[in-house]
Design a protein around this motif. Structure first.
Motif, PDB file in Angstrom:
ATOM      1  N   GLU A 173      26.188 -17.905   5.503  1.00 37.58           N
ATOM      2  CA  GLU A 173      25.599 -17.665   6.831  1.00 37.58           C
ATOM      3  C   GLU A 173      25.509 -19.315   7.334  1.00 37.58           C
ATOM      4  O   GLU A 173      24.561 -19.713   7.437  1.00 37.58           O
ATOM      5  CB  GLU A 173      24.372 -17.147   6.982  1.00 37.58           C
ATOM      6  CG  GLU A 173      24.319 -15.618   6.347  1.00 37.58           C
ATOM      7  CD  GLU A 173      25.123 -14.770   7.277  1.00 37.58           C
ATOM      8  OE1 GLU A 173      25.419 -15.189   8.303  1.00 37.58           O
ATOM      9  OE2 GLU A 173      25.518 -13.718   6.694  1.00 37.58           O
ATOM     10  N   ASP A 175      25.963 -20.185  10.521  1.00 36.63           N
ATOM     11  CA  ASP A 175      25.452 -20.085  12.023  1.00 36.63           C
ATOM     12  C   ASP A 175      24.016 -19.841  11.985  1.00 36.63           C
ATOM     13  O   ASP A 175      23.492 -18.591  11.508  1.00 36.63           O
ATOM     14  CB  ASP A 175      26.184 -18.919  12.757  1.00 36.63           C
ATOM     15  CG  ASP A 175      25.695 -18.834  14.158  1.00 36.63           C
ATOM     16  OD1 ASP A 175      24.779 -19.664  14.583  1.00 36.63           O
ATOM     17  OD2 ASP A 175      26.335 -18.290  15.071  1.00 36.63           O
ATOM     18  N   PRO A 176      23.057 -20.897  12.393  1.00 40.00           N
ATOM     19  CA  PRO A 176      21.888 -20.735  12.266  1.00 40.00           C
ATOM     20  C   PRO A 176      21.124 -19.682  13.056  1.00 40.00           C
ATOM     21  O   PRO A 176      19.784 -19.275  12.934  1.00 40.00           O
ATOM     22  CB  PRO A 176      21.248 -21.981  12.776  1.00 40.00           C
ATOM     23  CG  PRO A 176      22.189 -22.777  13.588  1.00 40.00           C
ATOM     24  CD  PRO A 176      23.494 -22.198  12.979  1.00 40.00           C
ATOM     25  N   VAL A 177      21.963 -19.186  14.251  1.00 40.23           N
ATOM     26  CA  VAL A 177      21.645 -18.055  14.985  1.00 40.23           C
ATOM     27  C   VAL A 177      21.339 -16.592  14.031  1.00 40.23           C
ATOM     28  O   VAL A 177      20.621 -15.718  14.292  1.00 40.23           O
ATOM     29  CB  VAL A 177      22.360 -18.031  16.169  1.00 40.23           C
ATOM     30  CG1 VAL A 177      21.979 -16.932  16.909  1.00 40.23           C
ATOM     31  CG2 VAL A 177      22.163 -19.106  17.141  1.00 40.23           C
ATOM     32  N   ARG A 178      22.256 -16.601  13.079  1.00 41.65           N
ATOM     33  CA  ARG A 178      22.492 -15.587  12.224  1.00 41.65           C
ATOM     34  C   ARG A 178      21.887 -15.455  10.960  1.00 41.65           C
ATOM     35  O   ARG A 178      21.410 -14.469  10.555  1.00 41.65           O
ATOM     36  CB  ARG A 178      23.925 -15.146  12.069  1.00 41.65           C
ATOM     37  CG  ARG A 178      24.678 -14.754  13.316  1.00 41.65           C
ATOM     38  CD  ARG A 178      26.275 -14.753  13.213  1.00 41.65           C
ATOM     39  NE  ARG A 178      26.651 -13.828  12.285  1.00 41.65           N
ATOM     40  CZ  ARG A 178      26.763 -12.568  12.395  1.00 41.65           C
ATOM     41  NH1 ARG A 178      26.624 -12.071  13.650  1.00 41.65           N
ATOM     42  NH2 ARG A 178      27.395 -11.723  11.344  1.00 41.65           N
ATOM     43  N   ARG A 180      20.452 -18.335   7.353  1.00 40.74           N
ATOM     44  CA  ARG A 180      20.184 -19.574   6.702  1.00 40.74           C
ATOM     45  C   ARG A 180      20.483 -19.712   5.531  1.00 40.74           C
ATOM     46  O   ARG A 180      20.791 -18.714   4.674  1.00 40.74           O
ATOM     47  CB  ARG A 180      18.744 -20.013   6.849  1.00 40.74           C
ATOM     48  CG  ARG A 180      17.635 -18.725   6.272  1.00 40.74           C
ATOM     49  CD  ARG A 180      16.325 -18.906   7.094  1.00 40.74           C
ATOM     50  NE  ARG A 180      16.492 -18.244   8.496  1.00 40.74           N
ATOM     51  CZ  ARG A 180      16.733 -17.083   8.822  1.00 40.74           C
ATOM     52  NH1 ARG A 180      16.684 -16.284   7.967  1.00 40.74           N
ATOM     53  NH2 ARG A 180      16.875 -16.771  10.109  1.00 40.74           N
ATOM     54  N   ARG A 214      16.605 -17.200   2.557  1.00 38.10           N
ATOM     55  CA  ARG A 214      17.937 -17.910   2.202  1.00 38.10           C
ATOM     56  C   ARG A 214      18.919 -16.860   1.994  1.00 38.10           C
ATOM     57  O   ARG A 214      18.714 -15.557   1.685  1.00 38.10           O
ATOM     58  CB  ARG A 214      17.891 -18.831   1.333  1.00 38.10           C
ATOM     59  CG  ARG A 214      17.355 -18.315  -0.154  1.00 38.10           C
ATOM     60  CD  ARG A 214      17.014 -19.023  -1.283  1.00 38.10           C
ATOM     61  NE  ARG A 214      18.081 -19.588  -2.061  1.00 38.10           N
ATOM     62  CZ  ARG A 214      18.080 -20.305  -3.072  1.00 38.10           C
ATOM     63  NH1 ARG A 214      16.991 -20.104  -3.853  1.00 38.10           N
ATOM     64  NH2 ARG A 214      18.880 -21.040  -3.567  1.00 38.10           N
ATOM     65  N   GLY A 262      17.663 -13.919   4.350  1.00 37.46           N
ATOM     66  CA  GLY A 262      18.535 -14.904   5.027  1.00 37.46           C
ATOM     67  C   GLY A 262      19.639 -14.562   5.870  1.00 37.46           C
ATOM     68  O   GLY A 262      20.206 -15.459   6.730  1.00 37.46           O
ATOM     69  N   ARG A 263      19.650 -13.365   6.412  1.00 36.07           N
ATOM     70  CA  ARG A 263      20.418 -12.826   7.396  1.00 36.07           C
ATOM     71  C   ARG A 263      19.743 -11.825   8.552  1.00 36.07           C
ATOM     72  O   ARG A 263      18.863 -11.082   8.339  1.00 36.07           O
ATOM     73  CB  ARG A 263      21.435 -11.729   6.838  1.00 36.07           C
ATOM     74  CG  ARG A 263      22.403 -12.594   5.984  1.00 36.07           C
ATOM     75  CD  ARG A 263      23.395 -11.435   5.229  1.00 36.07           C
ATOM     76  NE  ARG A 263      24.687 -12.165   4.891  1.00 36.07           N
ATOM     77  CZ  ARG A 263      25.465 -11.448   3.841  1.00 36.07           C
ATOM     78  NH1 ARG A 263      25.016 -10.665   3.312  1.00 36.07           N
ATOM     79  NH2 ARG A 263      26.604 -12.348   3.199  1.00 36.07           N
ATOM     80  N   ASP A 264      19.617 -12.586   9.912  1.00 39.21           N
ATOM     81  CA  ASP A 264      19.015 -11.915  10.904  1.00 39.21           C
ATOM     82  C   ASP A 264      19.890 -10.623  11.483  1.00 39.21           C
ATOM     83  O   ASP A 264      19.050  -9.968  12.564  1.00 39.21           O
ATOM     84  CB  ASP A 264      18.614 -12.962  11.899  1.00 39.21           C
ATOM     85  CG  ASP A 264      17.771 -14.033  11.241  1.00 39.21           C
ATOM     86  OD1 ASP A 264      17.012 -13.634  10.098  1.00 39.21           O
ATOM     87  OD2 ASP A 264      17.775 -15.259  11.723  1.00 39.21           O
TER      88      ASP A 264
END
Length: 364
Positions: A173, A175-178, A180, A214, A262-264
């Motif tokens: 991941e 992209d910090p929008v999606r 970390r 994470r 860790g996934r939004d």
């Protein structure tokens, strides 16, 4: 019948026949019922999921066969291949002398090969003994098991001797929008207690902390030690020890997937918490990469099985034991029908010490 359950004294295992994932595994130990495997929170929620998800993600559970592991970029198939995303049939299931044995067959062919999944349970053994068999076909296939466990309070890991651990070039991941991550990409260390961290410094790969949100992935390469490969996870809140064992000649790498909020994005949505994938394989990341000149081959590590022989097979074991004290063993040995754990105390449990074929060459 979407799910079939098999039993022996002290253990039961259920297989989701729609995708070949283990839906449940229960081990009885005295008055306790240990459940070492994870099931994604959306599987039984009845919610609307994104329409483009692979079937294996929709039904994500327990353990499943990846063939190939990750990208299917040689023969068209979903992520992790048809064995993780399509239907299996019961070929045989019945009691044995002291247990139960079941054989399942994948409806799809993989590189022209038929694929069988064989479960064996033994009375009084807190383990699922698995074998996968590829018959016929052509070309080569990368493979991995994909067992997942989950923790409510974190845990401590221990491993059979490893040469080193390494992360790929890019995080899962970026992209910090999606989402970390916490590890450095790429990164490498022969000291599992000091792996390069994304923000500088190091992290202990044996320490699973619930406050570390994470999504991380790395590969551990087995050292040459002559015994079974193993991963042991002492789950703190659960007061148990999850065990995963392999033959390093067959499955020379262990991939760890740290998935802790860790996934939004859907269906993960920050709720896939405390999950650890312990993924023993013979693979790089992706089918084409596994067949080509990859970094593991340059380290002398096999990343695929050659098909076209009458039969290619590999074996794997998953189990769990009650544990007090929260520390995993520092050594595990198997001999004489017993598995011996050495740590703060020494303990033994029944184990089929011939099953993993330690010392025998793997088909290549």
């Amino acid at each position: 019948m979407d799910t079939v359950t098999i039993n022996a004294k002290g253990i039961s295992v259920s297989l989701d026949l729609t995708v070949g994932h283990i839906a449940d595994m229960v081990i009885e130990s005295g008055a306790r019922r240990l459940k070492p495997l994870h099931r994604a929170p959306w599987v039984d929620a009845g919610e609307t999921l994104p329409p483009d998800l692979p079937r294996g993600t929709v039904r994500l559970s327990g353990d499943f066969l990846c063939a190939p592991f990750s990208r299917s970029d040689v023969e068209e198939a979903p992520l992790h291949g048809w064995p993780a995303n399509s239907a299996w049939d019961v070929v045989d299931s019945g009691a044995t002398d002291g247990g139960w044995r079941a054989v399942f067959r994948l409806r799809h062919k993989v590189m022209g090969a038929s694929v069988d999944k064989i479960f064996t349970l033994r009375d009084g053994h807190p383990f699922l003994y698995q074998e996968h068999v590829f018959s016929g076909g052509s070309g080569a296939i990368s493979v991995a098991h994909h067992p997942m466990t989950a923790m409510k309070g974190g845990g401590r890991l221990a491993f059979s001797p490893k040469r080193f651990a390494a992360t790929p070039a890019d995080p899962l991941e970026p992209d910090p929008v999606r989402g970390r991550f916490m590890l450095a990409y790429p990164g490498r260390s022969s000291d599992l207690g000091h792996f390069p961290a994304a923000g500088g410094g190091t992290l202990d790969l044996a320490d699973y902390r619930m406050d570390d949100r994470r999504e991380d992935f790395l590969t551990l390469v087995e050292a040459d030690h002559g015994g079974p490969g193993w991963t042991a996870l002492a789950r703190q809140a659960e007061d148990d020890l999850v065990l995963v064992l392999k033959n390093p000649a067959e499955l020379p790498v262990t991939m760890l997937w740290f998935s802790n909020g860790g996934r939004d994005y859907a269906p993960w949505s920050g709720r896939h918490l405390g999950v650890l994938g312990i993924e023993d394989g013979r693979t790089a990341v992706g089918h084409a990469a596994s067949l080509g000149d990859n970094w593991l081959k340059r380290e002398g590590v096999a990343t695929a099985f050659e098909l076209g022989q009458d039969r290619v097979s590999f074996r794997h074991v998953i189990g769990a034991l009650p544990l007090s004290g929260g520390e995993p063993p520092w050594a595990i040995t198997t001999a004489g029908g017993r598995l011996r754990l050495a740590g703060a105390a020494v303990s033994e449990v029944p184990f089929d010490s011939e099953f993993l074929r330690i010392g025998q060459p793997a088909a290549c």
